[in-house]
Scaffold this motif. Structure first.
Motif, PDB file in Angstrom:
ATOM      1  N   ARG A 133       0.810  -1.224   0.000  1.00 21.72           N
ATOM      2  CA  ARG A 133       0.000   0.000   0.000  1.00 21.72           C
ATOM      3  C   ARG A 133       0.848   1.282   0.000  1.00 21.72           C
ATOM      4  O   ARG A 133       0.520   2.230  -0.729  1.00 21.72           O
ATOM      5  CB  ARG A 133      -0.959  -0.021   1.186  1.00 21.72           C
ATOM      6  N   PRO A 134       1.924   1.385   0.802  1.00 20.49           N
ATOM      7  CA  PRO A 134       2.721   2.618   0.770  1.00 20.49           C
ATOM      8  C   PRO A 134       3.254   2.945  -0.629  1.00 20.49           C
ATOM      9  O   PRO A 134       3.274   4.116  -1.031  1.00 20.49           O
ATOM     10  CB  PRO A 134       3.867   2.324   1.754  1.00 20.49           C
ATOM     11  N   TYR A 135       3.685   1.923  -1.364  1.00 23.80           N
ATOM     12  CA  TYR A 135       4.172   2.159  -2.725  1.00 23.80           C
ATOM     13  C   TYR A 135       3.049   2.677  -3.616  1.00 23.80           C
ATOM     14  O   TYR A 135       3.228   3.643  -4.370  1.00 23.80           O
ATOM     15  CB  TYR A 135       4.754   0.877  -3.320  1.00 23.80           C
ATOM     16  N   LEU A 136       1.877   2.035  -3.530  1.00 20.91           N
ATOM     17  CA  LEU A 136       0.749   2.453  -4.364  1.00 20.91           C
ATOM     18  C   LEU A 136       0.307   3.862  -4.013  1.00 20.91           C
ATOM     19  O   LEU A 136      -0.010   4.670  -4.898  1.00 20.91           O
ATOM     20  CB  LEU A 136      -0.419   1.470  -4.185  1.00 20.91           C
ATOM     21  N   ALA A 137       0.276   4.178  -2.717  1.00 23.10           N
ATOM     22  CA  ALA A 137      -0.119   5.521  -2.283  1.00 23.10           C
ATOM     23  C   ALA A 137       0.827   6.571  -2.850  1.00 23.10           C
ATOM     24  O   ALA A 137       0.400   7.625  -3.342  1.00 23.10           O
ATOM     25  CB  ALA A 137      -0.149   5.586  -0.757  1.00 23.10           C
ATOM     26  N   SER A 138       2.120   6.280  -2.802  1.00 26.97           N
ATOM     27  CA  SER A 138       3.107   7.209  -3.352  1.00 26.97           C
ATOM     28  C   SER A 138       2.961   7.344  -4.864  1.00 26.97           C
ATOM     29  O   SER A 138       3.016   8.446  -5.417  1.00 26.97           O
ATOM     30  CB  SER A 138       4.515   6.731  -2.999  1.00 26.97           C
ATOM     31  N   LEU A 139       2.755   6.211  -5.537  1.00 25.52           N
ATOM     32  CA  LEU A 139       2.591   6.213  -6.992  1.00 25.52           C
ATOM     33  C   LEU A 139       1.394   7.040  -7.412  1.00 25.52           C
ATOM     34  O   LEU A 139       1.430   7.749  -8.425  1.00 25.52           O
ATOM     35  CB  LEU A 139       2.428   4.764  -7.484  1.00 25.52           C
ATOM     36  N   SER A 186      -0.427   9.673   2.350  1.00 22.72           N
ATOM     37  CA  SER A 186      -0.240   8.542   3.245  1.00 22.72           C
ATOM     38  C   SER A 186      -0.984   7.330   2.708  1.00 22.72           C
ATOM     39  O   SER A 186      -2.010   7.466   2.032  1.00 22.72           O
ATOM     40  CB  SER A 186      -0.763   8.882   4.646  1.00 22.72           C
ATOM     41  N   PHE A 187      -0.469   6.134   3.019  1.00 21.87           N
ATOM     42  CA  PHE A 187      -1.145   4.914   2.585  1.00 21.87           C
ATOM     43  C   PHE A 187      -2.480   4.716   3.302  1.00 21.87           C
ATOM     44  O   PHE A 187      -3.304   3.899   2.886  1.00 21.87           O
ATOM     45  CB  PHE A 187      -0.250   3.691   2.777  1.00 21.87           C
ATOM     46  N   HIS A 188      -2.702   5.472   4.380  1.00 21.09           N
ATOM     47  CA  HIS A 188      -3.972   5.362   5.100  1.00 21.09           C
ATOM     48  C   HIS A 188      -5.146   5.786   4.209  1.00 21.09           C
ATOM     49  O   HIS A 188      -6.288   5.378   4.451  1.00 21.09           O
ATOM     50  CB  HIS A 188      -3.935   6.209   6.368  1.00 21.09           C
ATOM     51  N   ALA A 189      -4.866   6.581   3.190  1.00 26.08           N
ATOM     52  CA  ALA A 189      -5.924   7.013   2.266  1.00 26.08           C
ATOM     53  C   ALA A 189      -6.475   5.852   1.452  1.00 26.08           C
ATOM     54  O   ALA A 189      -7.595   5.942   0.921  1.00 26.08           O
ATOM     55  CB  ALA A 189      -5.385   8.096   1.335  1.00 26.08           C
ATOM     56  N   ILE A 190      -5.701   4.765   1.350  1.00 28.10           N
ATOM     57  CA  ILE A 190      -6.168   3.596   0.598  1.00 28.10           C
ATOM     58  C   ILE A 190      -6.145   2.353   1.489  1.00 28.10           C
ATOM     59  O   ILE A 190      -5.901   1.244   1.018  1.00 28.10           O
ATOM     60  CB  ILE A 190      -5.332   3.371  -0.681  1.00 28.10           C
ATOM     61  N   SER A 191      -6.387   2.540   2.774  1.00 23.53           N
ATOM     62  CA  SER A 191      -6.291   1.434   3.726  1.00 23.53           C
ATOM     63  C   SER A 191      -7.584   0.644   3.864  1.00 23.53           C
ATOM     64  O   SER A 191      -7.626  -0.378   4.547  1.00 23.53           O
ATOM     65  CB  SER A 191      -5.868   1.957   5.108  1.00 23.53           C
ATOM     66  N   ARG A 192      -8.660   1.089   3.214  1.00 17.62           N
ATOM     67  CA  ARG A 192      -9.923   0.365   3.274  1.00 17.62           C
ATOM     68  C   ARG A 192      -9.938  -0.801   2.289  1.00 17.62           C
ATOM     69  O   ARG A 192      -9.107  -0.886   1.386  1.00 17.62           O
ATOM     70  CB  ARG A 192     -11.094   1.303   2.973  1.00 17.62           C
ATOM     71  N   GLY A 193     -10.933  -1.662   2.468  1.00 17.60           N
ATOM     72  CA  GLY A 193     -11.084  -2.785   1.542  1.00 17.60           C
ATOM     73  C   GLY A 193     -11.613  -2.357   0.195  1.00 17.60           C
ATOM     74  O   GLY A 193     -11.327  -2.997  -0.825  1.00 17.60           O
ATOM     75  N   VAL A 194     -12.397  -1.288   0.165  1.00 17.78           N
ATOM     76  CA  VAL A 194     -12.932  -0.741  -1.090  1.00 17.78           C
ATOM     77  C   VAL A 194     -12.493   0.711  -1.193  1.00 17.78           C
ATOM     78  O   VAL A 194     -12.798   1.526  -0.324  1.00 17.78           O
ATOM     79  CB  VAL A 194     -14.466  -0.822  -1.141  1.00 17.78           C
ATOM     80  N   VAL A 195     -11.774   1.038  -2.255  1.00 18.62           N
ATOM     81  CA  VAL A 195     -11.289   2.395  -2.477  1.00 18.62           C
ATOM     82  C   VAL A 195     -11.868   2.908  -3.784  1.00 18.62           C
ATOM     83  O   VAL A 195     -11.762   2.240  -4.818  1.00 18.62           O
ATOM     84  CB  VAL A 195      -9.745   2.428  -2.528  1.00 18.62           C
ATOM     85  N   THR A 196     -12.483   4.072  -3.732  1.00 20.29           N
ATOM     86  CA  THR A 196     -13.072   4.681  -4.934  1.00 20.29           C
ATOM     87  C   THR A 196     -12.492   6.087  -5.092  1.00 20.29           C
ATOM     88  O   THR A 196     -13.064   7.057  -4.604  1.00 20.29           O
ATOM     89  CB  THR A 196     -14.609   4.748  -4.834  1.00 20.29           C
ATOM     90  N   PRO A 197     -11.347   6.215  -5.752  1.00 16.49           N
ATOM     91  CA  PRO A 197     -10.693   7.520  -5.876  1.00 16.49           C
ATOM     92  C   PRO A 197     -11.601   8.572  -6.505  1.00 16.49           C
ATOM     93  O   PRO A 197     -12.265   8.313  -7.521  1.00 16.49           O
ATOM     94  CB  PRO A 197      -9.502   7.206  -6.794  1.00 16.49           C
ATOM     95  N   ILE A 222     -11.483   0.022  -6.475  1.00 24.10           N
ATOM     96  CA  ILE A 222     -10.309  -0.806  -6.168  1.00 24.10           C
ATOM     97  C   ILE A 222     -10.605  -1.648  -4.938  1.00 24.10           C
ATOM     98  O   ILE A 222     -10.965  -1.114  -3.882  1.00 24.10           O
ATOM     99  CB  ILE A 222      -9.067   0.074  -5.910  1.00 24.10           C
ATOM    100  N   LEU A 223     -10.491  -2.966  -5.106  1.00 23.22           N
ATOM    101  CA  LEU A 223     -10.701  -3.886  -3.991  1.00 23.22           C
ATOM    102  C   LEU A 223      -9.357  -4.355  -3.450  1.00 23.22           C
ATOM    103  O   LEU A 223      -8.537  -4.883  -4.200  1.00 23.22           O
ATOM    104  CB  LEU A 223     -11.524  -5.103  -4.435  1.00 23.22           C
ATOM    105  N   PHE A 224      -9.141  -4.140  -2.162  1.00 18.98           N
ATOM    106  CA  PHE A 224      -7.985  -4.701  -1.464  1.00 18.98           C
ATOM    107  C   PHE A 224      -8.521  -5.842  -0.605  1.00 18.98           C
ATOM    108  O   PHE A 224      -9.204  -5.612   0.395  1.00 18.98           O
ATOM    109  CB  PHE A 224      -7.301  -3.647  -0.596  1.00 18.98           C
TER     110      PHE A 224
END
Length: 279
Positions: free
Chosen positions: A16-22, A27-38, A45-47
């Motif tokens: 997640r930290p790499y994806l958040a930076s990319l 912070s990777f906390h922005a994509i820390s949920r199971g379902v992310v809808t930018p 995006i399903l994690f």
């Protein structure tokens, strides 16, 4: 640069930290949920983590061959968007791992196959992982249905499941290979059951014959099914001229790959693949 999947490779691991930076998040906390809808995108995006931490809600999510069984969020906040994804031209992308605190494997786009909306518990969803093969799969089953329509129901089901890499065919490949036929990767949830001689060209016996199959991780599976790699009579990999040096480097293709086993009876199927599929 915003959320994009152009720099990601299907079958590769990401944290997640790499994806958040990319994707430009602080912070990777922005994509820390199971379902992310930018915001401002058509991405869902399903994690997905199969074995979750004890303190978290224990959703029953898992990969079974080329299919993802997934329970929606407890509060149902993303159910409708996922159900209507196709109509809204939303793309659903999957990042999956077996155990928490490990890297996610990127599986690419998903196709929603069916769902059951529930109110007193999480809704149930079934996705196809191989979105690009879905139309071919349906066409094959319809075109060739007459070839197995006279068989007993259980036999029909086995033939159909073999087309989608499930059932008896997959079980037989697991028993034969024990892991990826090339790399030895033993995490079965990451491996796909692939016919050497394509399902559409097979007799019913060949469709269930484990000697007509390889167990491969997603990148290898796609390369083999697309005719970009094949194997010679000694099990050594051969690369298509359609693969550039850049492709080979980016996909981490090892030109010394060989099949881990060479069981009797596989050679005729490999010759078919080289002559009819490989290019």
């Amino acid at each position: 640069m915003g959320v994009s999947f152009e720099k990601l490779q299907i079958g590769h691991e990401y944290e997640r930290p790499y994806l958040a930076s990319l994707w430009g998040y602080k912070s990777f906390h922005a994509i820390s949920r199971g379902v992310v809808t930018p915001i401002g995108t058509n991405y869902i995006i399903l994690f997905v983590t199969k074995e979750k931490q004890d303190a978290l809600t224990q959703y029953n999510d898992y990969l079974d061959g080329d299919f993802l069984h997934w329970e929606g969020e407890e509060k149902h906040s993303s159910d409708l968007r996922i159900i209507n994804a196709s109509k809204a031209n939303d793309d659903i992308h999957l990042f999956y791992r077996d155990v928490h605190h490990s890297s996610f494997v990127y599986y690419g786009k998903l196709t929603l196959i069916k769902h059951q909306v529930l109110t007193d518990q999480p809704s149930q969803f079934l996705f196809s992982v191989n979105i690009h093969e879905q139309s071919d799969l349906i066409d094959d089953l319809e075109i060739h249905r007459g070839e197995f329509s006279t068989l007993e129901k259980t036999e029909q089901e086995s033939i159909v499941k073999s087309r989608i890499g499930q059932g008896i065919f997959r079980d037989r490949l697991i028993k034969l290979w024990g892991g990826c036929s090339v790399t030895g990767l033993s995490n079965l949830t990451l491996l796909m059951a692939s016919h050497i001689k394509p399902w559409r060209d097979c007799s019913n016996q060949e469709r269930l014959d484990p000697l007509n199959g390889l167990l491969l991780h997603p990148t290898l599976n796609h390369l083999f099914d697309s005719g970009l790699i094949t194997f010679d009579d000694f099990g050594r990999v051969q690369l298509s001229k359609r693969l550039s040096e850049s492709d080979i480097k980016t996909l981490h293709i090892n030109q010394d790959w060989t099949l881990r086993k060479f069981p009797n009876g596989i050679i005729s199927y490999l010759r078919y693949h080289r002559e009819r599929i490989f290019s």
